[in-house]
Design an enzyme around this catalytic site. Structure first.
Site, mmCIF file in Angstrom:
data_model
loop_
_atom_site.group_PDB
_atom_site.id
_atom_site.type_symbol
_atom_site.label_atom_id
_atom_site.label_comp_id
_atom_site.label_asym_id
_atom_site.label_seq_id
_atom_site.Cartn_x
_atom_site.Cartn_y
_atom_site.Cartn_z
ATOM 1 N N HIS A 182 0.817 -1.217 0.000
ATOM 2 C CA HIS A 182 0.000 0.000 0.000
ATOM 3 C C HIS A 182 0.848 1.263 0.000
ATOM 4 C CE1 HIS A 182 0.368 -0.118 4.523
ATOM 5 N NE2 HIS A 182 0.390 1.185 4.368
ATOM 6 N N ASP A 223 -0.400 -7.636 1.283
ATOM 7 C CA ASP A 223 0.030 -6.236 1.314
ATOM 8 C C ASP A 223 1.555 -6.123 1.255
ATOM 9 O OD1 ASP A 223 -0.108 -3.491 1.332
ATOM 10 O OD2 ASP A 223 -0.437 -3.316 3.483
ATOM 11 N N SER A 269 5.045 1.971 7.590
ATOM 12 C CA SER A 269 4.591 0.858 6.751
ATOM 13 C C SER A 269 5.691 0.396 5.811
ATOM 14 C CB SER A 269 3.362 1.273 5.929
ATOM 15 O OG SER A 269 2.216 1.253 6.732
#
Lengths: 247, 247, 247
Positions: free
Chosen positions: A90, A120, A199
């Site tokens: 993402h 992801d 992330s």
């Protein structure tokens, strides 16, 4: 007899034998050694020094449906001698351009080599890898227990190379980042602080081995900030789903 | 004299005595032993293994004044051989139905045995206790100091059996959960992450002993999420206010 | 010869020499000593005991442009034998009155002795210092590494003397508290929880030495609550900018 005594006396003078230890001398020495033992630095210091050369700052340019452009931010970690970079999908999926900054300060554009939406996870390849590549060492997430040390290093809000420390809170968690995105399963839950920008960064054990890739946080409010619960994809899943051999 | 010397020589050949240690041999051995000592796992790993069999997931069905039903979530801990469960009263006070899930996976409905609103503590009794009951060991909150390790295990947002680690931040805190609820006093403050769903769960020391029951968090915003400050009722207060003998 | 043997026999009876240790006896003793070594308390316990007498609770009365008065809250730390108190400038800059509470419970009004807006640092002088002054020991921020233990003690939301534990997340951070305030540079980033009321309090290393003064938190939302990122001014900067000699 007297002569023998004298002989013995001189013998011991001539060959005195090694200096001998009594149990109480030994106990004193041990107590001293243990009391004065230099305390070790915390694991986190070593973990940071081990992982730092493998860290990647990821910056993206995105273009919305309305034509407005924006910027994204994330983290990544070099995991192969070829310089391949593991990150969270993402972070890069909507990017028009992906710009990497390596630990040596060099920069490069990059492309998505592999994309695994169900985990992801993405693998990036830099157009110009750094001159010396330091791949991170991968660990075994299955060897970890709830309560084990958990460290994250990443770029929350662009704060480059930020470390957080905590513990493994749980295993096998399910997390739905948003309505339109796939449900992630089998995640590791941690209480080390992670925020937007973390992330794609590594989750590390006490030895500085990568055991996961940070993919999200739980927050029931609309705000995407840390409240004590972070999630990571186990590194064996991330690495193998990305077409790489598991550790 | 010569004969004596020879006698001594043969004597020592015949009875050589034990192998002897010099101080420097001992120091080397000690340095080796201390340098190669296997580092212990963190306390949190043992704490989790100790408390896990005593954990309870509490789910409730509530019915509002408007007739709409809702669901609640909390944590509890088994504290007696009879299977009595200590939790936070606000987890269960409005419940039409209380459903427990034990560590062995078995489930049971439950009733409130004791309610102590002034401490936000309740004792539940399961209609069908688990076949083997593992009561938690209670610790002494009065023996704890600011800075001591503080661990919580509970079910934040339903994430079953989540562990968080931190320290004791302070003692004797006062906390008003909301305007219509009684002020809680004498609380332990911690910086280990707790969120909705953690309420009623155990606060543990480094030995895995229960030293408190989690009852709330400080957050000046409207949002009930963790920002670094959690509160627990000391276990001696919780246990005795619930009609149980103190540890 | 026989006489000599007998002589030897009696000699050893008369002078038996010290009890001797074998290597295996020593190894057993060492293994026992290391296995039974009392685990140390966490550093945080000692840190709190060391810094507690030097802590200051700062309460302010402010008067807005509209004539309404308000109250402020912060932390401070005594850093000299004269009782001078280091704090964060934003805690006291708008105050009409500054009221200090010391660790011994005594109270005093105070004035701003030095103000350094570019570092958000102030030095306060109490009108009535406590009868016994315990200045904190200053540490060397330049000797710290990312991952080193980081402890804060302060008064978040007025919770007096609250301790939080974490690690150093990064160095040399830049932080803009708000649009109208100067950008702060060279900050230490930590993941130990700090909230409003912690400002001005000490950041401590594992030895209980002050290595920074807490000045802010990162939170992209409007809410000023902790989400995993705190900032502190290095103590050498704070102390010298305040006209004090560096540690």
């Amino acid at each position: 007899m007297l002569a023998a005594f004298l002989a013995l006396f001189f013998y011991n003078l001539l060959f005195p034998g090694p200096q001998q230890l009594t149990p109480s001398e030994m106990n004193d020495a041990m107590a001293n050694a243990m009391a004065s033992a230099t305390p070790r630095p915390p694991y986190s210091v070593g973990v940071y020094q081990i992982i730092q050369p493998s860290l990647v700052l990821i910056e993206t340019e995105t273009q919305g449906a309305d034509g407005h452009s924006g910027n994204g931010l994330g983290s990544g970690v070099i995991i192969s001698d070829a310089g391949d970079i593991l990150t969270s999908l993402h972070v890069v999926i909507d990017a028009q351009e992906i710009e990497l900054t390596f630990a040596d300060g060099s920069q490069s554009s990059a492309e998505i080599l592999v994309a695994q939406p169900e985990n992801d996870i993405a693998v990036l390849r830099a157009d110009q890898p750094p001159s010396i590549i330091y791949p991170a060492v991968l660990g075994n997430p299955n060897a970890m227990r709830v309560g084990d040390e958990a460290f994250t290093v990443g770029n929350p809000f662009g704060l480059y190379g930020s470390m957080s420390a905590g513990v493994i809170s749980g295993f096998d968690r399910t997390f739905q980042p948003s309505d339109e995105k796939p449900r992630l399963e089998g995640l590791i839950q941690i209480d080390a602080a992670v925020n937007p920008g973390n992330s794609g960064g590594p989750l590390l054990n006490r030895y500085g081995q990568v055991v996961g890739i940070v993919v999200g946080i739980a927050n029931p409010t609309e705000q995407e900030v840390f409240i004590g619960i972070g999630f990571a994809v186990p590194i064996n899943v991330a690495a193998s789903s990305a077409g790489l051999p598991p550790y």
